[in-house]
Design a protein around this motif. Structure first.
Motif, PDB file in Angstrom:
ATOM      1  N   ILE A  62       0.017  90.652  -5.640  1.00  0.00           N
ATOM      2  CA  ILE A  62       0.700  89.365  -5.795  1.00  0.00           C
ATOM      3  C   ILE A  62       1.832  89.187  -4.785  1.00  0.00           C
ATOM      4  CG2 ILE A  62       2.184  88.002  -7.323  1.00  0.00           C
ATOM      5  CD1 ILE A  62      -0.760  87.739  -7.902  1.00  0.00           C
ATOM      6  N   GLU A  63       2.702  90.164  -4.645  1.00  0.00           N
ATOM      7  CA  GLU A  63       3.833  90.006  -3.736  1.00  0.00           C
ATOM      8  C   GLU A  63       3.385  89.922  -2.282  1.00  0.00           C
ATOM      9  OE1 GLU A  63       7.372  88.842  -2.757  1.00  0.00           O
ATOM     10  OE2 GLU A  63       6.701  89.128  -4.829  1.00  0.00           O
ATOM     11  N   PRO A  64       2.441  90.772  -1.816  1.00  0.00           N
ATOM     12  CA  PRO A  64       1.943  90.594  -0.449  1.00  0.00           C
ATOM     13  C   PRO A  64       1.305  89.225  -0.216  1.00  0.00           C
ATOM     14  CG  PRO A  64       1.368  92.773  -1.257  1.00  0.00           C
ATOM     15  CD  PRO A  64       1.938  92.013  -2.418  1.00  0.00           C
ATOM     16  N   ILE A  65       0.614  88.694  -1.224  1.00  0.00           N
ATOM     17  CA  ILE A  65       0.011  87.368  -1.094  1.00  0.00           C
ATOM     18  C   ILE A  65       1.089  86.297  -1.004  1.00  0.00           C
ATOM     19  CG2 ILE A  65      -1.330  85.612  -2.347  1.00  0.00           C
ATOM     20  CD1 ILE A  65      -3.100  87.925  -3.371  1.00  0.00           C
ATOM     21  N   ARG A  66       2.126  86.424  -1.816  1.00  0.00           N
ATOM     22  CA  ARG A  66       3.221  85.466  -1.776  1.00  0.00           C
ATOM     23  C   ARG A  66       3.880  85.474  -0.394  1.00  0.00           C
ATOM     24  NH1 ARG A  66       5.978  84.065  -6.319  1.00  0.00           N
ATOM     25  NH2 ARG A  66       5.495  86.107  -7.246  1.00  0.00           N
ATOM     26  N   GLN A  67       4.092  86.664   0.145  1.00  0.00           N
ATOM     27  CA  GLN A  67       4.734  86.768   1.454  1.00  0.00           C
ATOM     28  C   GLN A  67       3.850  86.210   2.564  1.00  0.00           C
ATOM     29  OE1 GLN A  67       5.936  90.844   2.052  1.00  0.00           O
ATOM     30  NE2 GLN A  67       7.221  90.890   0.217  1.00  0.00           N
ATOM     31  N   ALA A  68       2.531  86.401   2.428  1.00  0.00           N
ATOM     32  CA  ALA A  68       1.610  85.961   3.479  1.00  0.00           C
ATOM     33  C   ALA A  68       1.327  84.466   3.422  1.00  0.00           C
ATOM     34  CB  ALA A  68       0.301  86.745   3.373  1.00  0.00           C
ATOM     35  N   PHE A  69       1.220  83.901   2.210  1.00  0.00           N
ATOM     36  CA  PHE A  69       0.758  82.518   2.068  1.00  0.00           C
ATOM     37  C   PHE A  69       1.811  81.568   1.498  1.00  0.00           C
ATOM     38  CE2 PHE A  69      -3.078  85.141   1.941  1.00  0.00           C
ATOM     39  CZ  PHE A  69      -3.886  84.490   2.853  1.00  0.00           C
ATOM     40  N   GLY A  70       2.910  82.115   1.022  1.00  0.00           N
ATOM     41  CA  GLY A  70       3.945  81.265   0.466  1.00  0.00           C
ATOM     42  C   GLY A  70       3.803  81.079  -1.032  1.00  0.00           C
ATOM     43  N   PRO A  71       4.792  80.465  -1.675  1.00  0.00           N
ATOM     44  CA  PRO A  71       4.796  80.320  -3.142  1.00  0.00           C
ATOM     45  C   PRO A  71       3.657  79.457  -3.672  1.00  0.00           C
ATOM     46  CG  PRO A  71       6.589  79.070  -2.127  1.00  0.00           C
ATOM     47  CD  PRO A  71       6.019  79.932  -1.051  1.00  0.00           C
ATOM     48  N   ALA A  72       3.085  78.594  -2.865  1.00  0.00           N
ATOM     49  CA  ALA A  72       1.989  77.744  -3.336  1.00  0.00           C
ATOM     50  C   ALA A  72       0.758  78.563  -3.724  1.00  0.00           C
ATOM     51  CB  ALA A  72       1.611  76.723  -2.265  1.00  0.00           C
ATOM     52  N   ALA A  73       0.651  79.779  -3.209  1.00  0.00           N
ATOM     53  CA  ALA A  73      -0.511  80.631  -3.507  1.00  0.00           C
ATOM     54  C   ALA A  73      -0.432  81.250  -4.893  1.00  0.00           C
ATOM     55  CB  ALA A  73      -0.629  81.730  -2.455  1.00  0.00           C
ATOM     56  N   ILE A  74       0.729  81.159  -5.535  1.00  0.00           N
ATOM     57  CA  ILE A  74       0.925  81.781  -6.845  1.00  0.00           C
ATOM     58  C   ILE A  74       1.055  80.697  -7.901  1.00  0.00           C
ATOM     59  CG2 ILE A  74       2.285  83.430  -8.170  1.00  0.00           C
ATOM     60  CD1 ILE A  74       0.931  84.560  -5.613  1.00  0.00           C
ATOM     61  N   ALA A  75       0.245  80.798  -8.952  1.00  0.00           N
ATOM     62  CA  ALA A  75       0.263  79.810 -10.034  1.00  0.00           C
ATOM     63  C   ALA A  75       1.468  80.016 -10.942  1.00  0.00           C
ATOM     64  CB  ALA A  75      -1.034  79.912 -10.837  1.00  0.00           C
ATOM     65  N   ALA A  76       1.665  79.077 -11.855  1.00  0.00           N
ATOM     66  CA  ALA A  76       2.834  79.124 -12.742  1.00  0.00           C
ATOM     67  C   ALA A  76       2.845  80.361 -13.627  1.00  0.00           C
ATOM     68  CB  ALA A  76       2.865  77.865 -13.607  1.00  0.00           C
ATOM     69  N   ASP A  77       1.651  80.916 -13.930  1.00  0.00           N
ATOM     70  CA  ASP A  77       1.594  82.097 -14.802  1.00  0.00           C
ATOM     71  C   ASP A  77       1.816  83.401 -14.044  1.00  0.00           C
ATOM     72  OD1 ASP A  77      -0.745  82.326 -13.371  1.00  0.00           O
ATOM     73  OD2 ASP A  77      -2.069  82.383 -15.124  1.00  0.00           O
ATOM     74  N   GLY A  78       2.055  83.310 -12.729  1.00  0.00           N
ATOM     75  CA  GLY A  78       2.328  84.498 -11.935  1.00  0.00           C
ATOM     76  C   GLY A  78       1.119  85.114 -11.269  1.00  0.00           C
TER      77      GLY A  78
END
Length: 216
Positions: A62-78
């Protein structure tokens, strides 16, 4: 004194548990076939299930994805927003490769751990994109392709996922061609017919895989 070292063959080599790569196009029914192998006693390792766990809330990716793609890649449930990522990755090859670069090394590590702990007579690795990336085809001893006509694939995916035909076709376009999979298969399971015919095919392969001797 008991000798608990692995038995060698006449050449002095030590056989390993055979690793069977199981793949097929979306909607081909590979998960159904995988469950049949597991029911017969094979150790099943599901690369898709590992990927889903990695991209669930709190997952290691999750954290590597957030860093690579930004917060839009992570849904409200985390968890990773799968719909957002599907649209992004299938529309942008560089984004797809970036996601694979995050997931594949972790999946390989977890797969190796599961292989080392396997207790079945052989191991089935269910890998949807076995030919597309991750060097998976070189890490298995035999390849089983689950096959059915492409029109049936589309119908199945539309029925189970409520995706429009165009999106299903776009997903299929990102996978290797059906002809390529069939040409590179050691064994083909035809899943275009009845469930009893499917069961018979899997049971026949199970007997063959139990008798296989594999190295490396």
């Amino acid at each position: 004194m008991n000798d608990s070292s692995p038995a060698q063959d006449a050449s002095g080599q030590v056989p390993n548990k055979c690793r069977i790569g199981l793949t097929g196009g979306i909607g081909s029914g590979k998960s159904t076939v995988a469950r049949l192998f597991a029911t017969l006693g094979a150790t099943l390792i599901d690369a898709d299930a590992l990927s889903r766990a990695l991209t669930a809330a709190g997952g290691a990716a999750i954290e590597p994805i957030r860093q690579a793609f930004g917060p839009a890649a992570i849904a409200a449930d985390g968890a990773m927003d799968r719909a957002w990522m599907r649209q992004r990755a299938f529309g942008d090859e560089s984004a797809r490769k970036q996601l694979e670069a995050i997931l594949h090394p972790i999946i390989r590590q977890q797969t190796d751990q599961a292989i080392a702990a396997a207790s079945g007579p052989y191991i089935v690795l269910e890998i949807p994109l076995l030919f597309e990336g991750g060097n998976w085809s070189k890490r298995v001893h035999k390849v089983v392709v689950v096959d059915c006509p492409e029109a049936l694939q589309i119908e199945r995916v539309m029925s189970r996922s409520q995706l429009p035909r165009e999106q299903v076709q776009a997903i299929m376009a990102q996978q290797v061609k059906r002809e390529f999979r069939l040409a590179h298969a050691d064994f083909v399971v035809d899943n275009s017919g009845q469930s009893d015919a499917l069961q018979a095919q899997v049971e026949a392969l199970h007997r063959r895989f139990c008798a296989l001797v594999c190295y490396s």
